[in-house]
Enzyme design. Structure first.
Site: not given
Lengths: 352, 352
Positions: B63, B88
């Site tokens: 990411k 989250s």
């Protein structure tokens, strides 16, 4: 900037030439293992740490380098009847795999109390398991019997120039991957790994420093250094099951062997690689090893066995941090020596 | 052999040029992650497997590539007031770190039930945690409030061309490290990762195949593909907490947006990267994910989270093994997408 021709070949059981030969010999069979780093760990340590991931090596530890070099150094006649060793640990799996690749039998004498995952590794790589009792006497007696029955060649896990040369290839890779290193930290047990690493690293960069990390519960190397002779301990007590061996005469601090050569009583002064080339030793408690292992899992995302995590534990220890001698070491290589660990055993150690 | 000028820029939210630009932009900040392999796993799978270790990426997952590209694509004025996202998971940590590197605030809206280790990661990287309820409505409302109060820029975890371009840099590295690949297997969730990987890989090698691996308990992508429109599920149920998002309009199978442009009602047909470039999807049960995770630990010695292990689970599944379409794929790249896992949670899953 390689310091060639320093005559290390005459002094020690291995040198930069034998290590470069080993690299050519084992190159087709080994993994060139990656170097990883983490800014989070750098911040914790207060320096740049570069981790050489020998846990990703074939067989799950650096031992395959030395085993592979020893097995492929044999001429065809020597090799034909196979090889034998006694080891409860990573060398057993490594030799099994090297023998398999050479297409010869690998006889592995294993004490009955060896860790399950390491026995599984031996079987996975096609080693022929021969059980012994856990004491050294039974292991040696069993080895003698196997040698007589098979005519195989006995290979020592660390006290062998070919093995030391194989382990030294770690430094050749590491100093290509991270030429900026000021120091390398290496676990010490029998001394084969640190001997090879120190010989190669100091030949390439004489200014580089090499540190040994040793568990408190098996600190024979530190005791030997202090005493000026090889000390063996009546027993060892550490979670680092790979670091329970004692120094050999080729790797050691000091040794004088006396033997009969023909009808002459000969003296042989061994070549103390560790005494000459290891700059310092750092003793680490098991608790710090477990904590370092957890950091490897949680932050580096690398599975290491306790012996593999000891270098990180050493760098984070107060002994190291507070020693002015290491203050200017801002780039440190850490050899994560292996990753063979029973997950159940590991988990129990984390929960303690 | 790069297929340039195919006009993918007009078709999709990203293309090989934007991915190469991303590589230059994020190069100084990211890790070039290693590729590891294991003959033991090759023997189990019956093919050569090459694992791209994004679990070693900064922030513990791929990411960071997309977050870094998005944050450093902003001009100074845009960036000055900071960035905000609701996540989250791994994007939250990744964006925190990217914002920190740019020297701007990163506001992270996190649902109260997020995994502990992922919240710790956000804090470690200097993200400002803002709690919300776990439902999407509360997350979006909280985001709107933060945007109004701060003037920060909202960045989407996957449905953004800059993010997709960042993730695509994985393929640029992987195909340099392992040019022999016939196929790449990638986890699918929101579709940002697989979109970037597929765009770059097929631009470099049009013959390469790209497969998505999706958990049975969150198989919205497979359902969407079958239905020819985006399906969102009322709930998801899988151990792979990173794979619970749904496809976005940029990454998706199909999407038609209707919006007001001036006083004209406009139609916008989105660019279905996944529909066009993903060759097949493999659905995997949680049990197989846990087993693959164990193999990563025990054999590869790499710590992966459940979402990270799904590619290996897919390759070992009967669906994949028995499908004649994949018979000739002998070199398979597997993206180990992340390694952020609570060790306690992991252990419980192994013991079940």
């Amino acid at each position: 900037m390689e310091a060639k021709g320093q005559g290390t070949a005459e002094k020690y059981a291995a040198d930069i030439s034998s290590i470069r030969e080993a690299q050519l010999r084992i190159g087709p069979f080994i993994h060139r293992t990656p170097v990883v780093s983490s800014e989070t760990l750098d911040a914790i340590a207060g320096r740049k740490l570069l981790f050489k991931c020998e846990c990703f090596q074939k067989g799950g530890s650096f031992k395959f380098r030395g085993a592979c070099n020893a097995v492929f150094s044999l001429d065809d006649d020597q090799a034909a009847k196979g090889v034998v060793t006694h080891s409860s640990g990573n060398y057993a799996a490594a030799l099994s795999l090297a023998a398999k690749l050479r297409g010869i039998p690998g006889y592995i004498i294993i004490p009955k109390n060896a860790p399950k995952c390491k026995v599984e590794n031996v079987k996975r790589y096609g080693g022929r398991v021969i059980w012994s009792e856990s004491n050294l006497r039974s292991r040696e007696d069993t080895a003698t019997k196997v040698l007589q029955e098979t005519g195989a060649v006995l290979l020592h896990p660390y006290n062998d120039g070919r093995t030391i040369s194989g382990q030294g290839t770690i430094s050749l890779e590491l100093l290509e991957q991270a030429p900026q290193l000021d120091a390398i930290i290496v676990p010490i047990s029998g001394g084969g790994l640190i001997s090879g690493v120190a010989l190669a690293a100091k030949s390439i960069n004489p200014a580089i420093r090499v540190l040994a990390a040793e568990p408190m519960g098996a600190n024979d190397a530190a005791q030997s250094k202090a005493a000026g002779r090889i000390i063996t301990l009546p027993e060892t007590n550490t979670i680092a099951d790979g670091l329970r061996a004692f120094l050999g005469d080729l790797t050691c601090i000091f040794a004088l062997s006396i033997f009969i050569l023909g009808d002459v009583l000969a003296f042989y002064q061994s070549r103390p690689i560790v005494r000459d080339l290891v700059d310092d030793m750092i003793i680490v408690e098991d608790k710090a090893i477990v904590e370092a292992m957890r950091l490897c899992y949680e932050i580096l995302k690398v599975v290491v066995e306790p012996s593999g995590a000891i270098g990180l534990a050493a760098v984070l220890s107060d002994d190291f941090r507070n020693n002015p001698a290491w203050k200017d070491c801002s780039n440190i290589g850490i050899v994560l020596s292996g990753g063979n660990v029973d997950l159940d055993v590991l988990w129990d150690s984390f929960r303690k």
